[in-house]
Design a protein around this motif. Structure first.
Motif, PDB file in Angstrom:
ATOM      1  N   ALA A  61       0.829  -1.209   0.000  1.00 16.10           N
ATOM      2  CA  ALA A  61       0.000   0.000   0.000  1.00 16.10           C
ATOM      3  C   ALA A  61       0.862   1.258   0.000  1.00 16.10           C
ATOM      4  O   ALA A  61       0.594   2.216  -0.748  1.00 16.10           O
ATOM      5  N   PHE A  62       1.892   1.264   0.821  1.00 16.24           N
ATOM      6  CA  PHE A  62       2.773   2.433   0.861  1.00 16.24           C
ATOM      7  C   PHE A  62       3.517   2.596  -0.460  1.00 16.24           C
ATOM      8  O   PHE A  62       3.704   3.714  -0.953  1.00 16.24           O
ATOM      9  N   ALA A  63       3.946   1.470  -1.045  1.00 16.95           N
ATOM     10  CA  ALA A  63       4.659   1.533  -2.320  1.00 16.95           C
ATOM     11  C   ALA A  63       3.769   2.104  -3.417  1.00 16.95           C
ATOM     12  O   ALA A  63       4.231   2.861  -4.279  1.00 16.95           O
ATOM     13  N   LEU A  64       2.485   1.781  -3.395  1.00 13.51           N
ATOM     14  CA  LEU A  64       1.569   2.326  -4.402  1.00 13.51           C
ATOM     15  C   LEU A  64       1.442   3.839  -4.251  1.00 13.51           C
ATOM     16  O   LEU A  64       1.262   4.557  -5.242  1.00 13.51           O
ATOM     17  N   GLY A  65       1.545   4.335  -3.020  1.00  9.70           N
ATOM     18  CA  GLY A  65       1.597   5.780  -2.835  1.00  9.70           C
ATOM     19  C   GLY A  65       2.873   6.372  -3.410  1.00  9.70           C
ATOM     20  O   GLY A  65       2.862   7.447  -4.020  1.00  9.70           O
ATOM     21  N   LEU A  66       3.989   5.636  -3.256  1.00  6.30           N
ATOM     22  CA  LEU A  66       5.263   6.104  -3.807  1.00  6.30           C
ATOM     23  C   LEU A  66       5.260   6.134  -5.331  1.00  6.30           C
ATOM     24  O   LEU A  66       6.086   6.823  -5.938  1.00  6.30           O
ATOM     25  N   ALA A  67       4.352   5.392  -5.953  1.00  4.05           N
ATOM     26  CA  ALA A  67       4.274   5.407  -7.415  1.00  4.05           C
ATOM     27  C   ALA A  67       3.998   6.812  -7.945  1.00  4.05           C
ATOM     28  O   ALA A  67       4.306   7.113  -9.099  1.00  4.05           O
ATOM     29  N   PHE A  68       3.450   7.676  -7.097  1.00  5.40           N
ATOM     30  CA  PHE A  68       3.102   9.039  -7.509  1.00  5.40           C
ATOM     31  C   PHE A  68       4.192  10.052  -7.151  1.00  5.40           C
ATOM     32  O   PHE A  68       4.007  11.249  -7.361  1.00  5.40           O
ATOM     33  N   LEU A  69       5.321   9.572  -6.599  1.00  2.00           N
ATOM     34  CA  LEU A  69       6.328  10.494  -6.082  1.00  2.00           C
ATOM     35  C   LEU A  69       6.830  11.478  -7.133  1.00  2.00           C
ATOM     36  O   LEU A  69       7.081  12.651  -6.826  1.00  2.00           O
ATOM     37  N   LEU A  70       6.999  11.031  -8.363  1.00  2.00           N
ATOM     38  CA  LEU A  70       7.556  11.884  -9.403  1.00  2.00           C
ATOM     39  C   LEU A  70       6.491  12.628 -10.199  1.00  2.00           C
ATOM     40  O   LEU A  70       6.815  13.323 -11.166  1.00  2.00           O
ATOM     41  N   ASP A  71       5.225  12.492  -9.810  1.00  4.38           N
ATOM     42  CA  ASP A  71       4.163  13.245 -10.487  1.00  4.38           C
ATOM     43  C   ASP A  71       4.369  14.738 -10.271  1.00  4.38           C
ATOM     44  O   ASP A  71       4.547  15.191  -9.139  1.00  4.38           O
ATOM     45  N   ASP A  72       4.362  15.480 -11.338  1.00  4.67           N
ATOM     46  CA  ASP A  72       4.565  16.930 -11.268  1.00  4.67           C
ATOM     47  C   ASP A  72       3.804  17.588 -12.408  1.00  4.67           C
ATOM     48  O   ASP A  72       4.265  17.565 -13.552  1.00  4.67           O
ATOM     49  N   PRO A  73       2.629  18.153 -12.136  1.00  4.94           N
ATOM     50  CA  PRO A  73       1.837  18.773 -13.203  1.00  4.94           C
ATOM     51  C   PRO A  73       2.600  19.860 -13.958  1.00  4.94           C
ATOM     52  O   PRO A  73       2.293  20.149 -15.115  1.00  4.94           O
ATOM     53  N   ALA A  74       3.598  20.453 -13.307  1.00 10.91           N
ATOM     54  CA  ALA A  74       4.351  21.545 -13.942  1.00 10.91           C
ATOM     55  C   ALA A  74       5.663  21.058 -14.544  1.00 10.91           C
ATOM     56  O   ALA A  74       6.542  21.873 -14.820  1.00 10.91           O
ATOM     57  N   ARG A  75       5.802  19.736 -14.768  1.00  7.26           N
ATOM     58  CA  ARG A  75       7.083  19.219 -15.235  1.00  7.26           C
ATOM     59  C   ARG A  75       7.559  19.884 -16.520  1.00  7.26           C
ATOM     60  O   ARG A  75       8.736  20.192 -16.683  1.00  7.26           O
ATOM     61  N   HIS A  76       6.661  20.121 -17.456  1.00  4.57           N
ATOM     62  CA  HIS A  76       7.084  20.636 -18.755  1.00  4.57           C
ATOM     63  C   HIS A  76       7.500  22.104 -18.685  1.00  4.57           C
ATOM     64  O   HIS A  76       8.140  22.600 -19.611  1.00  4.57           O
ATOM     65  N   THR A  77       7.166  22.768 -17.601  1.00  5.63           N
ATOM     66  CA  THR A  77       7.659  24.142 -17.429  1.00  5.63           C
ATOM     67  C   THR A  77       8.927  24.165 -16.581  1.00  5.63           C
ATOM     68  O   THR A  77       9.805  24.987 -16.804  1.00  5.63           O
ATOM     69  N   THR A  78       9.033  23.225 -15.633  1.00  3.90           N
ATOM     70  CA  THR A  78      10.233  23.205 -14.784  1.00  3.90           C
ATOM     71  C   THR A  78      11.426  22.569 -15.486  1.00  3.90           C
ATOM     72  O   THR A  78      12.548  22.666 -15.001  1.00  3.90           O
ATOM     73  N   GLU A  79      11.208  21.907 -16.639  1.00  3.03           N
ATOM     74  CA  GLU A  79      12.338  21.340 -17.374  1.00  3.03           C
ATOM     75  C   GLU A  79      13.333  22.424 -17.786  1.00  3.03           C
ATOM     76  O   GLU A  79      14.506  22.143 -18.035  1.00  3.03           O
ATOM     77  N   ALA A  80      12.852  23.671 -17.887  1.00  5.89           N
ATOM     78  CA  ALA A  80      13.727  24.746 -18.360  1.00  5.89           C
ATOM     79  C   ALA A  80      14.500  25.432 -17.237  1.00  5.89           C
ATOM     80  O   ALA A  80      15.260  26.350 -17.499  1.00  5.89           O
TER      81      ALA A  80
END
Length: 229
Positions: A61-80
């Motif tokens: 259960a905890f690992a399934l929560g960790l599956a979202f660790l790298l989720d970042d809605p702003a990823r395509h703006t923070t790449e710069a």
């Protein structure tokens, strides 16, 4: 160079903390603690074998929560931004690891002491499961470029958990019970999975080489990413 990276990490700490998927992490942690607490409520709560299975459910259960660790809605703006992806991902992991250690300690303490399964073996399994799902999340970000792959990663990992015991030969069991003659061999395999997942995660969080464009610096041509790296 080290000072620059340290200064950048300090500057990014709060912004990264604000973008962490706290709800998903809290949901996984809460569900896991509920599974661990149920060892005190189950009719067979004094059975280390039952408690080991409930701890495995908590770790999953905890690992399934960790599956979202790298989720970042702003990823395509923070790449710069100047900070490279490994630093941003490393900060996310560094913020969560101490909390994960505290969570697992609490989960173990919720199990009745007299019926607690071997702590070392259970902890190794939990660490390997967490590392595998984190490697899966890093792979999803690297290969798809998606901003929020957590749902797909969690679903894929659940399918993986179901499939692996069915596909592994009977002589290579992973989910063995306390007192089994295969306990040591199974946990050697868990250790191998952990040892493979950690460097895999470290590699997969790096920016992929493809997509880089040439930039001329003086008389030399080097390849840099769109973020200038």
């Amino acid at each position: 160079m080290v000072r620059e990276v340290a200064a950048m990490a300090r500057a990014l700490l709060r912004p990264v903390a604000r973008t962490l998927p706290w709800r998903a992490l809290a949901a996984g942690a809460g569900t896991g603690l509920l599974a661990a607490w149920s060892t005190r409520m189950a009719s067979g709560g004094q059975d280390p074998r039952l408690n080991l299975n409930l701890l495995r459910a908590a770790a999953l259960a905890f690992a399934l929560g960790l599956a979202f660790l790298l989720d970042d809605p702003a990823r395509h703006t923070t790449e710069a931004v100047p900070a490279r992806r490994p630093l941003r991902a490393g900060l996310r992991l560094a913020l969560v690891l101490p909390l994960a250690a505290l969570w697992w300690t609490a989960a173990l303490l919720l199990v009745p002491e007299g019926a607690r399964p071997p702590v070392g073996g259970a902890t190794l399994e939990a660490a390997a499961v967490a590392a595998l799902v984190l490697a899966g999340a890093a792979a999803a970000v690297r290969l798809s470029g998606g901003a929020e792959p957590g749902t797909v990663v969690a679903a894929g990992f659940l399918a993986f958990v179901v499939a692996v015991p069915l596909l592994l030969p009977d002589r290579w069991p992973l989910l063995v019970q306390v007192g089994s003659a295969h306990w040591d061999a199974a946990h050697a395999r868990w250790a191998g999975a952990l040892a493979a997942a950690v460097p895999a995660w470290a590699y997969l969080v790096m920016e992929p080489v493809r997509g880089r464009v040439p930039a001329r610096v003086g008389g030399w041509v080097r390849r840099v990413s769109p973020a200038g790296r």
